[in-house]
Scaffold this motif. Structure first.
Motif, PDB file in Angstrom:
ATOM      1  N   ASP A 152      10.115  67.121  -3.906  1.00 17.37           N
ATOM      2  CA  ASP A 152      10.208  65.966  -4.807  1.00 17.37           C
ATOM      3  C   ASP A 152      11.638  65.685  -5.247  1.00 17.37           C
ATOM      4  OD1 ASP A 152      10.775  67.969  -6.623  1.00 17.37           O
ATOM      5  OD2 ASP A 152       8.897  67.782  -7.727  1.00 17.37           O
ATOM      6  N   GLY A 153      12.588  66.548  -4.841  1.00 16.10           N
ATOM      7  CA  GLY A 153      13.997  66.315  -5.153  1.00 16.10           C
ATOM      8  C   GLY A 153      14.385  66.618  -6.586  1.00 16.10           C
ATOM      9  N   ASN A 154      13.522  67.301  -7.336  1.00 19.97           N
ATOM     10  CA  ASN A 154      13.807  67.539  -8.759  1.00 19.97           C
ATOM     11  C   ASN A 154      14.211  68.977  -9.070  1.00 19.97           C
ATOM     12  OD1 ASN A 154      13.078  64.889  -9.199  1.00 19.97           O
ATOM     13  ND2 ASN A 154      10.971  65.397  -9.779  1.00 19.97           N
ATOM     14  N   THR A 155      14.049  69.881  -8.117  1.00 20.62           N
ATOM     15  CA  THR A 155      14.321  71.297  -8.366  1.00 20.62           C
ATOM     16  C   THR A 155      15.250  71.857  -7.296  1.00 20.62           C
ATOM     17  OG1 THR A 155      12.141  71.607  -9.381  1.00 20.62           O
ATOM     18  CG2 THR A 155      13.295  73.588  -8.642  1.00 20.62           C
ATOM     19  N   LEU A 156      16.296  72.551  -7.751  1.00 25.23           N
ATOM     20  CA  LEU A 156      17.181  73.262  -6.843  1.00 25.23           C
ATOM     21  C   LEU A 156      16.581  74.644  -6.593  1.00 25.23           C
ATOM     22  CD1 LEU A 156      19.885  73.587  -5.313  1.00 25.23           C
ATOM     23  CD2 LEU A 156      20.880  74.420  -7.471  1.00 25.23           C
ATOM     24  N   GLU A 157      16.273  74.920  -5.331  1.00 25.98           N
ATOM     25  CA  GLU A 157      15.673  76.199  -4.960  1.00 25.98           C
ATOM     26  C   GLU A 157      16.722  77.061  -4.263  1.00 25.98           C
ATOM     27  OE1 GLU A 157      12.400  75.027  -2.521  1.00 25.98           O
ATOM     28  OE2 GLU A 157      11.157  74.397  -4.225  1.00 25.98           O
TER      29      GLU A 157
END
Length: 236
Positions: A134-139
Motif C-alpha cells: 500500500d506504500g505506507n510502511t517502510l519494511e
C-alpha cells in the motif's frame, strides 16, 4: 506457578545510620554475587531470583550469613508469593528488586550484543528496504540477524521520507535522520497471540510507529530479537 519472593526484616545491633547503610550495602552485594536481587529497606526487603526459584541451600546460606554477622541483632526471613505482598511498602520493595534484576540483565545483554557486533563486518549490518504494497510502511530487513523493522506514520498515511529511505541500504544514520532518539526508544513487548509476529516489540516516536520483530519463519523469541537489535546498534 506463583512467583516466589523472600521477605526479610533486619534489626542492626545499633541504630546508627552508618551501621544500617553498611549492612544494607553488604546484603545487596551478597545477593548479587549469587544472582539474587534485593529491594526495599532493612525494615522490609524483598529478595528474588529472576531465573529460578530460590533454592533451599540458598535460603540456608542466607540465614547462616545473617546469623554470623555481629552487626545483626535480629532478623526474620520468610518465603512468600508475590500475591501475598499487600502493603504499598512490600510491593514497592518487590518492584525495586525486579528493577535491579532488569538493570543487571540489560547490562549482560549489552555485553553480549557488543561481542556479536565486534565479531561481524560492517557490511552485514545494513538493512534492506522495501515499501509495503500500500506504500505506507517502510519494511526493513536485516537478513543475517533475521530481523524486520517496519516504520509507518501513526495515522498510516503515505510519507515521502519513507520512500526516500527505501532507495538504498539503510544505516543507523539514515534512521536517526527520521527518528533522532532511535537508540533510546522505549519498546513494548507484544505477546504472540493470533496474527502477532514472533518476538514483536512496538515503539512510537514523533508521530512514527515502529514494529521490531523476527522475520517470517524465524524462531527468535523476544529476548533474542532485542539482543540482536542491541547488537546492531552497537555495531553501527
Amino acid at each position: 506457578m506463583k512467583e516466589q519472593v523472600l521477605w526479610l526484616s533486619l534489626r542492626p545491633i545499633n541504630s546508627s545510620a552508618r551501621t544500617g547503610e553498611e549492612l544494607w550495602g553488604q546484603l545487596v552485594t551478597w545477593c548479587l554475587t549469587r544472582s539474587m536481587f534485593v529491594g526495599g529497606s532493612l525494615e522490609g526487603a524483598a529478595v528474588i531470583n529472576p531465573d529460578t526459584p530460590i533454592t533451599r541451600p540458598q535460603l540456608r546460606h542466607l540465614k547462616a550469613w545473617l546469623e554470623k554477622r555481629a552487626d545483626v541483632h535480629h532478623f526474620e526471613l520468610t518465603e512468600k508469593h508475590v500475591s501475598d505482598l499487600f502493603s504499598f511498602a512490600a510491593k514497592g520493595a518487590y518492584i525495586e528488586a525486579v528493577s535491579q534484576a532488569q538493570e543487571f540483565l540489560a547490562e549482560r545483554m549489552m555485553r553480549c550484543a557488543l561481542s556479536l557486533a565486534f565479531a561481524t563486518s560492517p557490511g552485514e549490518w545494513h538493512w534492506k528496504p522495501a515499501m509495503s504494497p500500500d506504500g505506507n510502511t517502510l519494511e526493513l530487513r536485516l537478513p543475517r540477524s533475521q530481523l524486520q523493522l517496519d516504520i509507518s506514520r501513526l495515522d498510516v498515511l503515505p510519507e515521502p521520507l519513507l520512500h526516500r529511505l527505501a532507495s538504498g541500504p539503510v544505516r543507523l544514520q539514515g534512521l536517526e535522520s527520521l527518528i533522532p532518539e532511535l537508540v533510546e526508544l522505549h519498546w513494548h513487548r507484544m505477546e504472540a497471540i493470533g496474527d502477532v509476529p514472533a518476538g514483536e516489540w512496538l515503539a512510537q516516536s514523533r508521530g512514527w510507529s515502529l514494529s521490531l520483530q523476527a522475520i517470517s519463519g524465524s524462531a527468535l523469541d523476544h529476548r533474542e530479537v532485542m539482543l540482536r537489535w542491541m547488537a546492531w546498534v552497537c555495531a553501527s
